[in-house]
Design a protein around this motif. Sequence first.
Motif, PDB file in Angstrom:
ATOM      1  N   GLU A  98     -22.182   0.584  60.243  1.00 42.18           N
ATOM      2  CA  GLU A  98     -20.803   1.045  60.370  1.00 42.18           C
ATOM      3  C   GLU A  98     -20.678   2.108  59.267  1.00 42.18           C
ATOM      4  O   GLU A  98     -21.237   2.174  58.173  1.00 42.18           O
ATOM      5  CB  GLU A  98     -19.952   0.911  60.645  1.00 42.18           C
ATOM      6  CG  GLU A  98     -19.965  -1.001  62.164  1.00 42.18           C
ATOM      7  CD  GLU A  98     -19.031  -1.843  61.931  1.00 42.18           C
ATOM      8  OE1 GLU A  98     -18.950  -2.214  60.913  1.00 42.18           O
ATOM      9  OE2 GLU A  98     -18.964  -2.462  62.859  1.00 42.18           O
ATOM     10  N   ALA A  99     -19.217   3.132  59.039  1.00 39.00           N
ATOM     11  CA  ALA A  99     -18.630   3.642  58.715  1.00 39.00           C
ATOM     12  C   ALA A  99     -17.695   3.847  58.623  1.00 39.00           C
ATOM     13  O   ALA A  99     -16.752   3.727  58.990  1.00 39.00           O
ATOM     14  CB  ALA A  99     -19.554   5.683  58.832  1.00 39.00           C
ATOM     15  N   GLU A 100     -17.479   4.711  57.231  1.00 40.21           N
ATOM     16  CA  GLU A 100     -15.612   4.074  56.520  1.00 40.21           C
ATOM     17  C   GLU A 100     -15.264   5.062  57.010  1.00 40.21           C
ATOM     18  O   GLU A 100     -15.854   6.094  57.450  1.00 40.21           O
ATOM     19  CB  GLU A 100     -15.908   4.165  55.153  1.00 40.21           C
ATOM     20  CG  GLU A 100     -15.634   2.479  54.779  1.00 40.21           C
ATOM     21  CD  GLU A 100     -15.050   1.573  55.132  1.00 40.21           C
ATOM     22  OE1 GLU A 100     -13.805   2.151  55.101  1.00 40.21           O
ATOM     23  OE2 GLU A 100     -15.637   0.522  54.989  1.00 40.21           O
ATOM     24  N   LEU A 101     -13.775   5.263  57.805  1.00 40.28           N
ATOM     25  CA  LEU A 101     -13.268   5.916  58.607  1.00 40.28           C
ATOM     26  C   LEU A 101     -12.042   6.517  57.519  1.00 40.28           C
ATOM     27  O   LEU A 101     -11.268   6.615  56.811  1.00 40.28           O
ATOM     28  CB  LEU A 101     -12.495   5.914  59.744  1.00 40.28           C
ATOM     29  CG  LEU A 101     -13.344   4.788  60.596  1.00 40.28           C
ATOM     30  CD1 LEU A 101     -12.245   4.754  61.796  1.00 40.28           C
ATOM     31  CD2 LEU A 101     -13.811   5.900  61.158  1.00 40.28           C
ATOM     32  N   SER A 102     -11.634   7.591  57.971  1.00 43.41           N
ATOM     33  CA  SER A 102     -10.907   8.247  56.671  1.00 43.41           C
ATOM     34  C   SER A 102      -9.314   9.333  57.937  1.00 43.41           C
ATOM     35  O   SER A 102      -9.755   9.788  58.936  1.00 43.41           O
ATOM     36  CB  SER A 102     -11.369   9.213  55.835  1.00 43.41           C
ATOM     37  OG  SER A 102     -11.760  11.116  56.985  1.00 43.41           O
ATOM     38  N   PRO A 103      -8.403   9.855  57.059  1.00 48.35           N
ATOM     39  CA  PRO A 103      -7.093  10.466  57.754  1.00 48.35           C
ATOM     40  C   PRO A 103      -7.724  11.717  58.366  1.00 48.35           C
ATOM     41  O   PRO A 103      -7.466  12.020  59.038  1.00 48.35           O
ATOM     42  CB  PRO A 103      -6.211  10.101  56.753  1.00 48.35           C
ATOM     43  CG  PRO A 103      -6.152   8.864  55.520  1.00 48.35           C
ATOM     44  CD  PRO A 103      -8.137   8.666  55.831  1.00 48.35           C
ATOM     45  N   ARG A 104      -8.724  12.483  57.267  1.00 41.50           N
ATOM     46  CA  ARG A 104      -9.192  13.725  57.826  1.00 41.50           C
ATOM     47  C   ARG A 104      -9.644  13.193  58.926  1.00 41.50           C
ATOM     48  O   ARG A 104      -9.446  14.453  60.003  1.00 41.50           O
ATOM     49  CB  ARG A 104      -9.594  14.293  56.796  1.00 41.50           C
ATOM     50  CG  ARG A 104     -10.498  15.487  57.504  1.00 41.50           C
ATOM     51  CD  ARG A 104     -10.935  15.538  55.490  1.00 41.50           C
ATOM     52  NE  ARG A 104     -10.523  16.204  54.522  1.00 41.50           N
ATOM     53  CZ  ARG A 104     -10.753  15.852  53.004  1.00 41.50           C
ATOM     54  NH1 ARG A 104     -11.922  15.615  52.898  1.00 41.50           N
ATOM     55  NH2 ARG A 104      -9.667  15.656  51.692  1.00 41.50           N
ATOM     56  N   ARG A 105     -10.395  12.473  58.754  1.00 37.16           N
ATOM     57  CA  ARG A 105     -11.357  12.469  60.473  1.00 37.16           C
ATOM     58  C   ARG A 105     -10.980  12.194  61.716  1.00 37.16           C
ATOM     59  O   ARG A 105     -11.537  12.777  62.701  1.00 37.16           O
ATOM     60  CB  ARG A 105     -12.735  11.199  60.341  1.00 37.16           C
ATOM     61  CG  ARG A 105     -13.665  11.333  61.771  1.00 37.16           C
ATOM     62  CD  ARG A 105     -14.218   9.316  61.747  1.00 37.16           C
ATOM     63  NE  ARG A 105     -14.762   9.431  62.944  1.00 37.16           N
ATOM     64  CZ  ARG A 105     -14.137   8.687  63.457  1.00 37.16           C
ATOM     65  NH1 ARG A 105     -12.927   8.473  63.866  1.00 37.16           N
ATOM     66  NH2 ARG A 105     -14.687   8.680  64.580  1.00 37.16           N
ATOM     67  N   GLU A 106     -10.213  10.687  61.074  1.00 38.07           N
ATOM     68  CA  GLU A 106      -8.679  10.417  62.196  1.00 38.07           C
ATOM     69  C   GLU A 106      -8.207  11.734  62.717  1.00 38.07           C
ATOM     70  O   GLU A 106      -7.852  11.739  64.673  1.00 38.07           O
ATOM     71  CB  GLU A 106      -8.236   9.492  62.191  1.00 38.07           C
ATOM     72  CG  GLU A 106      -8.742   8.626  61.693  1.00 38.07           C
ATOM     73  CD  GLU A 106      -9.146   7.786  63.296  1.00 38.07           C
ATOM     74  OE1 GLU A 106      -8.199   6.931  63.961  1.00 38.07           O
ATOM     75  OE2 GLU A 106     -10.201   7.632  63.513  1.00 38.07           O
ATOM     76  N   ALA A 107      -7.899  12.463  61.495  1.00 37.21           N
ATOM     77  CA  ALA A 107      -7.094  13.770  62.362  1.00 37.21           C
ATOM     78  C   ALA A 107      -7.404  15.062  63.226  1.00 37.21           C
ATOM     79  O   ALA A 107      -6.916  15.459  64.473  1.00 37.21           O
ATOM     80  CB  ALA A 107      -5.978  14.322  60.907  1.00 37.21           C
ATOM     81  N   VAL A 108      -8.755  15.289  62.652  1.00 38.31           N
ATOM     82  CA  VAL A 108      -9.493  15.722  63.504  1.00 38.31           C
ATOM     83  C   VAL A 108      -9.842  15.490  65.021  1.00 38.31           C
ATOM     84  O   VAL A 108      -9.781  15.785  66.102  1.00 38.31           O
ATOM     85  CB  VAL A 108     -11.418  16.208  62.006  1.00 38.31           C
ATOM     86  CG1 VAL A 108     -11.841  16.681  63.597  1.00 38.31           C
ATOM     87  CG2 VAL A 108     -10.895  16.860  61.611  1.00 38.31           C
TER      88      VAL A 108
END
Length: 409
Positions: free
Chosen positions: A94-104
Amino acid sequence: MAGDQLPMSSTARKHLTDLRGATRLAIDATAGVTHLVEAMHATIARLPGTGAAEPPTRTRGITGLVYRSIHGVTRLVGGGLDKSLAALTPLLGEAELSPRREAVLAAANGVLGDHLAASANPLAIPMQFRHHGIAMTLEPAALAAAYPKAGPRLLVLLHGLCMNDLQWRRRDHDHGAALARDLGFTPVTLHYNSGLHIATNGQAFARLMEQLLEAWPVALDEVVLLNHSMGGLVARSAHHYASLAGLAWPQRITRQVFLGTPHLGAPLERGGNGIDLLLGANAYTAPLARLGKIRSAGITDLRHGSLLESDWIGRDRFEHAPTHPQTVPLPESIASYAIAASTGSSTEGVRARLIGDGLVPVASALGRHRNPARRLAFAPDHVWIGHGLGHFDLLDSPEVYTRLRDWLA
């Protein structure tokens, strides 16, 4: 948005899930562009005066064979890549999520969310309540663990088009966190695919709200909805469908606040629909009208603020509708408040009437229609207009927060 990393590894997506979703989109885009080019090719190749009733969309002979070959290879390659990535995904952790990815991801769902859901693309966002980006299990024990200080004042926040639940925090301010600090609310945020029809999201939210209130770990004294932009339409649609189904939660909502909600629709979507009609009027530009039809069902629902299935079932949602959608009045049992904004210094004139906060006109945000039958009955002291504010400034404006705090105190 503050920082790039979030403490959500327990619910993080697999490394290759995003790649699988992007690959499927690329294959779909290749097939779509090929259809578009072939339709233009067929129209241009047609001799004038052939008397065809409709412009051709497919070519023949060797040319047609070439286009069919492109489609076949695209499907073959896409299917092979998807199967290979699906097999590899469980092996890579699994990979960490980020606000930037969530926004995209949220933006992609806003524009293409109906297609992502219909094609079972792994990028499609499922509707769920989340806490700091972590999906909540709607059971008393799980909610008590997630909210150890859960109180009797519940605040449910619904985000807008192309946005996500993490974006309630803007420029180090979060309305939900501030209301928790100042007024003792417990904020719970909804995360949803804003590209789906508003009625589809409304029905799903109606079911989730029933589960949330049944599972809340302490007795509730007050339940408030705070809705930004499209989120307000989803909330109104959910209340309508919940009332029809006899669900209990609508009677437990005490207040709801709308921030820049396009109750009467958004002119940008009406403009997009007009461009589609112009392109479709000419045989040589008609294939290009397909590009405008990429936009999601959620976006086209914003044309006039459609809340119900009856507004679009059995109709082409891209055609100009001769009638407006059915008006859904504000519920009389709930104190409803609306905040509008104008980028200018006045609520009069073209800027406020057509532009408003940049996306939603003031009249639409306040439900003020020329036809009395379509107006929304906000009490005069339950509306407020901010000047010099844009649509997203509603999320962090000190003046807006002061108004929220005063209304909800």
